[in-house]
Scaffold this motif. Structure first.
Motif, PDB file in Angstrom:
ATOM      1  N   ARG A 155      11.764   6.346  -1.981  1.00 33.89           N
ATOM      2  CA  ARG A 155      12.336   5.989  -0.685  1.00 33.89           C
ATOM      3  C   ARG A 155      13.689   6.686  -0.483  1.00 33.89           C
ATOM      4  NH1 ARG A 155       8.078   2.766   0.606  1.00 33.89           N
ATOM      5  NH2 ARG A 155       8.096   0.583  -0.024  1.00 33.89           N
ATOM      6  N   ALA A 156      13.853   7.297   0.694  1.00 36.39           N
ATOM      7  CA  ALA A 156      15.168   7.796   1.064  1.00 36.39           C
ATOM      8  C   ALA A 156      16.049   6.652   1.571  1.00 36.39           C
ATOM      9  CB  ALA A 156      15.046   8.876   2.141  1.00 36.39           C
ATOM     10  N   TYR A 157      15.403   5.616   2.114  1.00 37.07           N
ATOM     11  CA  TYR A 157      16.087   4.408   2.592  1.00 37.07           C
ATOM     12  C   TYR A 157      15.230   3.205   2.212  1.00 37.07           C
ATOM     13  CZ  TYR A 157      18.615   7.770   5.459  1.00 37.07           C
ATOM     14  OH  TYR A 157      19.361   8.844   5.869  1.00 37.07           O
ATOM     15  N   GLY A 158      15.869   2.049   2.058  1.00 41.17           N
ATOM     16  CA  GLY A 158      15.112   0.841   1.788  1.00 41.17           C
ATOM     17  C   GLY A 158      14.195   0.532   2.964  1.00 41.17           C
ATOM     18  N   LYS A 159      12.946   0.160   2.677  1.00 37.14           N
ATOM     19  CA  LYS A 159      11.975  -0.083   3.750  1.00 37.14           C
ATOM     20  C   LYS A 159      12.200  -1.436   4.404  1.00 37.14           C
ATOM     21  CE  LYS A 159       7.580  -1.299   3.290  1.00 37.14           C
ATOM     22  NZ  LYS A 159       7.410  -2.228   4.437  1.00 37.14           N
ATOM     23  N   PHE A 160      12.191  -1.422   5.735  1.00 38.21           N
ATOM     24  CA  PHE A 160      12.345  -2.661   6.496  1.00 38.21           C
ATOM     25  C   PHE A 160      11.048  -2.917   7.265  1.00 38.21           C
ATOM     26  CE2 PHE A 160      15.553  -4.938   9.536  1.00 38.21           C
ATOM     27  CZ  PHE A 160      14.970  -6.141   9.224  1.00 38.21           C
ATOM     28  N   ALA A 161      10.944  -2.392   8.470  1.00 40.63           N
ATOM     29  CA  ALA A 161       9.784  -2.681   9.323  1.00 40.63           C
ATOM     30  C   ALA A 161       8.628  -1.707   9.125  1.00 40.63           C
ATOM     31  CB  ALA A 161      10.212  -2.652  10.791  1.00 40.63           C
ATOM     32  N   GLU A 162       8.894  -0.575   8.490  1.00 41.41           N
ATOM     33  CA  GLU A 162       7.860   0.454   8.354  1.00 41.41           C
ATOM     34  C   GLU A 162       6.673  -0.048   7.531  1.00 41.41           C
ATOM     35  OE1 GLU A 162      11.949   2.191   8.632  1.00 41.41           O
ATOM     36  OE2 GLU A 162      10.968   0.678   7.403  1.00 41.41           O
ATOM     37  N   ARG A 163       5.548   0.615   7.682  1.00 45.55           N
ATOM     38  CA  ARG A 163       4.353   0.256   6.920  1.00 45.55           C
ATOM     39  C   ARG A 163       4.476   0.734   5.479  1.00 45.55           C
ATOM     40  NH1 ARG A 163       0.370  -1.830   9.960  1.00 45.55           N
ATOM     41  NH2 ARG A 163       0.591  -1.647  12.221  1.00 45.55           N
ATOM     42  N   GLU A 164       3.851  -0.017   4.568  1.00 46.31           N
ATOM     43  CA  GLU A 164       3.898   0.345   3.149  1.00 46.31           C
ATOM     44  C   GLU A 164       3.121   1.636   2.922  1.00 46.31           C
ATOM     45  OE1 GLU A 164       4.885   1.012  -0.062  1.00 46.31           O
ATOM     46  OE2 GLU A 164       5.484  -1.103   0.166  1.00 46.31           O
ATOM     47  N   ALA A 165       3.803   2.644   2.373  1.00 49.74           N
ATOM     48  CA  ALA A 165       3.193   3.958   2.200  1.00 49.74           C
ATOM     49  C   ALA A 165       2.593   4.156   0.808  1.00 49.74           C
ATOM     50  CB  ALA A 165       4.231   5.055   2.458  1.00 49.74           C
ATOM     51  N   VAL A 166       2.939   3.290  -0.151  1.00 48.34           N
ATOM     52  CA  VAL A 166       2.422   3.444  -1.508  1.00 48.34           C
ATOM     53  C   VAL A 166       0.944   3.062  -1.537  1.00 48.34           C
ATOM     54  CG1 VAL A 166       2.616   2.684  -3.906  1.00 48.34           C
ATOM     55  CG2 VAL A 166       4.675   2.992  -2.518  1.00 48.34           C
ATOM     56  N   ALA A 167       0.121   3.950  -2.084  1.00 48.67           N
ATOM     57  CA  ALA A 167      -1.322   3.696  -2.139  1.00 48.67           C
ATOM     58  C   ALA A 167      -1.663   2.745  -3.286  1.00 48.67           C
ATOM     59  CB  ALA A 167      -2.080   5.008  -2.321  1.00 48.67           C
ATOM     60  N   GLY A 168      -2.763   2.009  -3.104  1.00 50.07           N
ATOM     61  CA  GLY A 168      -3.294   1.185  -4.179  1.00 50.07           C
ATOM     62  C   GLY A 168      -2.659  -0.176  -4.361  1.00 50.07           C
ATOM     63  N   LEU A 169      -1.834  -0.601  -3.403  1.00 50.32           N
ATOM     64  CA  LEU A 169      -1.217  -1.925  -3.470  1.00 50.32           C
ATOM     65  C   LEU A 169      -1.949  -2.885  -2.528  1.00 50.32           C
ATOM     66  CD1 LEU A 169       2.576  -0.963  -3.262  1.00 50.32           C
ATOM     67  CD2 LEU A 169       1.251  -1.438  -5.328  1.00 50.32           C
ATOM     68  N   PRO A 170      -1.854  -4.189  -2.789  1.00 50.22           N
ATOM     69  CA  PRO A 170      -2.446  -5.149  -1.844  1.00 50.22           C
ATOM     70  C   PRO A 170      -1.838  -5.045  -0.447  1.00 50.22           C
ATOM     71  CG  PRO A 170      -1.933  -6.222  -3.924  1.00 50.22           C
ATOM     72  CD  PRO A 170      -1.312  -4.854  -3.984  1.00 50.22           C
ATOM     73  N   THR A 171      -0.606  -4.538  -0.370  1.00 50.92           N
ATOM     74  CA  THR A 171       0.099  -4.451   0.912  1.00 50.92           C
ATOM     75  C   THR A 171       0.094  -3.050   1.509  1.00 50.92           C
ATOM     76  OG1 THR A 171       2.132  -4.155  -0.382  1.00 50.92           O
ATOM     77  CG2 THR A 171       1.643  -6.385   0.429  1.00 50.92           C
ATOM     78  N   THR A 172      -0.675  -2.119   0.937  1.00 51.99           N
ATOM     79  CA  THR A 172      -0.702  -0.755   1.458  1.00 51.99           C
ATOM     80  C   THR A 172      -1.064  -0.754   2.943  1.00 51.99           C
ATOM     81  OG1 THR A 172      -1.321   0.168  -0.689  1.00 51.99           O
ATOM     82  CG2 THR A 172      -1.775   1.518   1.247  1.00 51.99           C
ATOM     83  N   GLY A 173      -0.226  -0.109   3.744  1.00 45.26           N
ATOM     84  CA  GLY A 173      -0.457  -0.030   5.187  1.00 45.26           C
ATOM     85  C   GLY A 173       0.091  -1.191   5.981  1.00 45.26           C
ATOM     86  N   ALA A 174       0.527  -2.240   5.297  1.00 44.37           N
ATOM     87  CA  ALA A 174       1.046  -3.422   6.007  1.00 44.37           C
ATOM     88  C   ALA A 174       2.501  -3.184   6.413  1.00 44.37           C
ATOM     89  CB  ALA A 174       0.948  -4.656   5.122  1.00 44.37           C
ATOM     90  N   PRO A 175       2.907  -3.688   7.583  1.00 43.45           N
ATOM     91  CA  PRO A 175       4.294  -3.515   8.025  1.00 43.45           C
ATOM     92  C   PRO A 175       5.227  -4.501   7.342  1.00 43.45           C
ATOM     93  CG  PRO A 175       3.090  -4.799   9.632  1.00 43.45           C
ATOM     94  CD  PRO A 175       2.084  -4.390   8.577  1.00 43.45           C
ATOM     95  N   GLY A 176       6.512  -4.231   7.469  1.00 35.31           N
ATOM     96  CA  GLY A 176       7.512  -5.188   7.007  1.00 35.31           C
ATOM     97  C   GLY A 176       7.627  -6.337   7.990  1.00 35.31           C
TER      98      GLY A 176
END
Length: 273
Positions: free
Chosen positions: A202-223
């Motif tokens: 991450r260049a910045y801590g993720k807030f509202a953006e969707r989870e970009a890391v693949a293979g997680l239960p939250t992949t693609g989910a927004p903040g």
């Protein structure tokens, strides 16, 4: 008008006080137009969608944020203490030490948040933890990646709300939130690295953006913008707060688990600034 724009225009008034009122008004008008044209005034006024959402949600009170944060630190202390106990030799030496150190740090965060100077009160100190979290190193590490991202998101909400208080205690709480969030980001990065993925992704801590890391239960989910949504995300993973969760597991209490939370002699900066 915001505090930032007020300060800007007061500075113009002060620096040009020897000139006529008409001249000062023209300078202020011109400065405002220039900033707006450059897109800077919008940033100064905090008019972003995320900022507006955090500000207007009634759930984001100081008391609720502190309660959710303290409860989350209960969960984190329990999971990071139990993980090394249950998986032990299945974790490599570096990962084992990192998670044990994280347990110590989460316990420290809980103690600061619930201290007399801060006044956070956890909703519960009994957490239902799904058994599947301790089924393998990968399951534990993915849980830590997801959980620490939830904490980063929550502390970003806290930092935003605390900073808006405009008081000494608000600025102090905002600083605490920033300092804790920095450590939660490190925990997330180390867990990702132990999974064989890029830790500093991450260049910045993720807030509202969707989870970009693949293979997680939250992949693609927004903040999230509402602090209580942190609880919703964790409950969807099977955790239960003072009650049984949605997945098979066991209830653990903070008092019982934290009594054996390890302490690493190399962990430093043990109090917030």
């Amino acid at each position: 008008m915001t505090d930032v724009s007020n300060h800007l225009y007061e500075t113009i008034e002060r620096q040009h006080r020897d000139e006529s009122a008409a001249t000062r008004r023209q300078l202020i008008k011109g400065t405002g137009a220039a900033l707006a044209g450059a897109g800077i005034l919008g940033l100064a006024t905090g008019a972003s969608p995320a900022s507006a959402a955090v500000k207007t949600d009634p759930a984001n009170s100081v008391e609720t944020i502190l309660a959710v944060a303290a409860t989350a630190e209960v969960l984190a202390t329990i999971v990071n203490t139990l993980g090394p106990e249950k998986l032990g030799s299945k974790l490599d030496k570096t990962t084992l030490r990192n998670i044990r150190a994280a347990a110590q740090q989460e316990k420290n965060h809980y103690e600061v948040l619930t201290s007399a100077g801060v006044g956070g009160k956890p909703v519960t100190t009994s957490i239902h933890v799904p058994d599947e979290i301790f089924s393998s190193p990968e399951a534990l590490l993915k849980t830590l990646v997801v959980g620490d991202q939830v904490f980063v998101n929550a502390y970003l909400i806290g930092l935003t709300v605390f900073a808006r208080q405009g008081t000494l205690s608000g600025s102090r709480f905002a600083r605490y939130a920033g300092e804790i969030m920095a450590v939660e980001s490190v925990h997330r990065a180390l867990a990702l690295q132990s999974l064989g993925q890029l830790g500093n992704d991450r260049a910045y801590g993720k807030f509202a953006e969707r989870e970009a890391v693949a293979g997680l239960p939250t992949t693609g989910a927004p903040g999230f913008y509402r602090i209580t949504d942190a609880v919703t995300v964790l409950e969807s993973a099977g955790f239960g707060f003072g009650k049984a969760g949605s997945k098979p597991g066991q209830m653990y209490t903070y008092a019982e688990v934290s009594a054996r939370t390890p302490s690493d002699p190399d962990v430093n900066t043990l109090t917030p600034s």
